[in-house]
Design a protein around this motif. Sequence first.
Motif, short mmCIF file in Angstrom:
data_model
loop_
_atom_site.label_atom_id
_atom_site.label_comp_id
_atom_site.label_asym_id
_atom_site.label_seq_id
_atom_site.Cartn_x
_atom_site.Cartn_y
_atom_site.Cartn_z
N ALA A 399 29.45 -42.41 -58.62
CA ALA A 399 30.50 -42.76 -57.59
C ALA A 399 31.67 -43.06 -58.30
O ALA A 399 32.82 -42.94 -57.78
CB ALA A 399 29.99 -44.29 -56.96
N MET A 403 35.49 -41.25 -57.50
CA MET A 403 36.77 -42.06 -57.28
C MET A 403 37.70 -41.71 -58.19
O MET A 403 38.83 -41.68 -57.81
CB MET A 403 36.47 -43.25 -57.10
CG MET A 403 35.28 -43.80 -56.05
SD MET A 403 36.24 -43.56 -54.40
CE MET A 403 34.86 -43.92 -53.42
N LEU A 416 40.85 -42.49 -51.01
CA LEU A 416 39.64 -43.04 -51.29
C LEU A 416 38.74 -43.38 -50.17
O LEU A 416 37.72 -43.10 -50.09
CB LEU A 416 39.56 -44.06 -52.42
CG LEU A 416 40.56 -43.79 -53.66
CD1 LEU A 416 40.27 -45.03 -54.64
CD2 LEU A 416 39.83 -42.52 -54.44
N VAL A 417 39.49 -44.20 -49.31
CA VAL A 417 38.78 -44.85 -48.04
C VAL A 417 38.47 -43.72 -47.48
O VAL A 417 37.51 -43.87 -46.72
CB VAL A 417 39.74 -45.81 -47.47
CG1 VAL A 417 39.02 -46.41 -46.24
CG2 VAL A 417 40.02 -47.09 -48.55
N THR A 420 35.38 -41.86 -48.30
CA THR A 420 34.16 -42.79 -48.27
C THR A 420 33.73 -42.75 -47.02
O THR A 420 32.65 -42.36 -46.57
CB THR A 420 34.54 -44.19 -48.75
OG1 THR A 420 34.99 -44.14 -49.94
CG2 THR A 420 33.11 -44.96 -48.75
N VAL A 421 34.74 -42.69 -45.81
CA VAL A 421 34.13 -42.74 -44.53
C VAL A 421 33.84 -41.38 -44.04
O VAL A 421 32.55 -41.28 -43.35
CB VAL A 421 35.49 -42.96 -43.50
CG1 VAL A 421 35.16 -42.79 -42.21
CG2 VAL A 421 35.98 -44.50 -43.91
N GLY A 424 30.34 -41.25 -45.40
CA GLY A 424 29.48 -41.98 -44.44
C GLY A 424 29.06 -41.28 -43.33
O GLY A 424 27.84 -41.06 -42.73
N TYR A 427 26.79 -38.35 -44.21
CA TYR A 427 25.44 -38.93 -44.52
C TYR A 427 24.59 -38.74 -43.19
O TYR A 427 23.38 -38.23 -43.05
CB TYR A 427 25.33 -40.19 -44.94
CG TYR A 427 24.02 -40.99 -44.84
CD1 TYR A 427 22.99 -40.61 -45.66
CD2 TYR A 427 23.81 -41.71 -43.82
CE1 TYR A 427 21.82 -40.98 -45.43
CE2 TYR A 427 22.40 -42.42 -43.73
CZ TYR A 427 21.46 -42.04 -44.34
OH TYR A 427 20.08 -42.64 -44.37
#
Lengths: 502, 147
Positions: A399, A403, A416-417, A420-421, A424, A427
């Motif tokens: 992780a 980043m 970065l955000v 990550t979204v 998600g 996933y």
Amino acid sequence: MDSTFALLMQGFAVAGTPENLMIALVGCFLGTIVGLLPGLGPINGVAILLPIAFAMKLPPESALILLCAVYAGCEYGGRISAILINVPGDAGAVMTTMDGYPMAKKGMAGPALSISALASFCGALLATIGIVLFAPLLAEWAIAFGPAEYFVLMVLALCCLGGLVGDSLPKAAIACLVGLLLSTVGIDSNSGVYRYTFDALHLQDGIPFIVIVIGLFAVSEVMLMLQQAHAGSEPISITGRLMFNLKEFLAVKWTLLRCSLAGFFIGVLPGAGATIASAMCYASERRMAGKDSDFGKGDVRGVAAPEAANNASANGSLVPMLTLGVPGSGTTAVMMGALTLYNITPGPTLFQDQPVIVWGLIASLFIANIMLLVLNIPLIRVFVKFLSIPNWLLVPGVAAISMVGVYAVHGNTFDLVLGTVIGGIGYLLRVMNFPIAPFILGFVLGDMMEQNLRRALSISNGEVGVLFGSPIAIGLWIVAIAMLAGPRLMKMREKRAETAFS
Amino acid sequence: MSERILGGILLFVSVIGIWLARSFEVTISYEPVGPRAFPITVLILLGISAVALMFEKKSDTVWAPPAVLLRIGSLFVVVLTYAWLFDKLGFILATSLMVIPVARFFGASWKQGIVGGVGLGAGLFILFDRLLDVALPTGLWLNSFLG
């Protein structure tokens, strides 16, 4: 032929500089480690290292050498965990568990590892020779492609991948289409119109490739690893001899040759990757060996076949990316994204415009494979130690490193955000068995596809018939439809045959 | 069921997307195909695929048990927070704080988590920022020390 040889020598001059040799060595080492760690495969390794290579301001040929060395290394590494803990380190090594683990249990871990390293080398070497022989020819042929043919070719690549991966056609189609759709975000380069930016400044240039890649192959991977977290099983320790003997070598020599060649050609076809190649070669070798073979119980041929095939096909799948600019697999799609980051457009002209990069890359494949063979036989015990890295250290490490890469390239936390979204969402989709390779291919090809479509229609003044205008285009359409429908029809027929028997 | 819901969402997305695409207009155009055609084609196909997904009979989605799902959700929140605080706290502090809970999710003890966190935070900072020349944020609080 003569000029090919001269160009290849020129490539060796590029790949043979001390820095590039060092980079290749580091890449081989890292690649083997990433490959042997269950849960992380070539696509994750390439995805995580790509932004870092870019941030280190490596020149394009060095960055590509690094990524290719990692890619090649992963294919070697996957077999180590397959043989020693019965868990494939990457998808291509699934078949290696069938005979590798039984061999290790019989106390033959050393020979299993060394013969599979030799098989990997053999597959990769023959495939690289295949690239040298066929890639320039294919590139020369493809230069005649106009925008219409190109557009259809990309449709074909998406159909191949969509037809072959996953079980559900709607899911594969959705993955492709969402990829294509996301590639339209940002300012349209032809007209300057803002598309789907929602007035966000950060989205004007589109969704950055690195952000998507890190989201899908690092963040969502980490979440999947938590879901599949199983108690790490102890690797079988290597006792006895490390090297295979002459008898074992003679037993596999034809297997190596057959599977390497088959693997290469399967790899060149878009869509069919290392996993399919190794499964097909394993099955056919098993059939050829007859009933009284030891297949499934620890036959050396059962270790050699899938390893030769998966390495050969991994290298073979570089061919469509380099010559046509149309990658046929998820990992090569990520690599192509790496090229575009350097403002290099892969395609048939690449061989003429950027000989240094292409031939440097091909030469580095030769060098990397020799390094990998040398690393993988005597140093195998070193790599085995990495199997005991606990997940609690590995996962946060992955992780953090991902980043680092995104931040180093873009320098803001918005990306970065966003990554990550995306991870998600990725996933959730991966749990629902959406294939990820068609998505990434769609995203990478989207812009080129649209440009070629618009160019083709500009030439024909808006006449859609141009897409079906030439024999090549028509042929590509037919193949595309066959690839999309074929595998499913065959599956349906098999099912019907089964029900008819029972 | 999950497929039905997702199919519905995607159908909604494609309708909204097409509606948004109406505004992609160019005043003067030199080419027959404008910026609208490609996204609209893709969205129409997406809508069709979404409907096909909703009517697909078999479903092979297996969600993790709620307890695991909760942990995965928490992992996501931790990584999201990490992404957000990455340059505000600086790499070393943010990473150390991220590693501790993530290590715990993967079965580490508190002690292992804390040691691992500080080790990864400092180690990766030295590796990337100092050795590999990949600039990382130090965070305001550390700037005064490092200069």
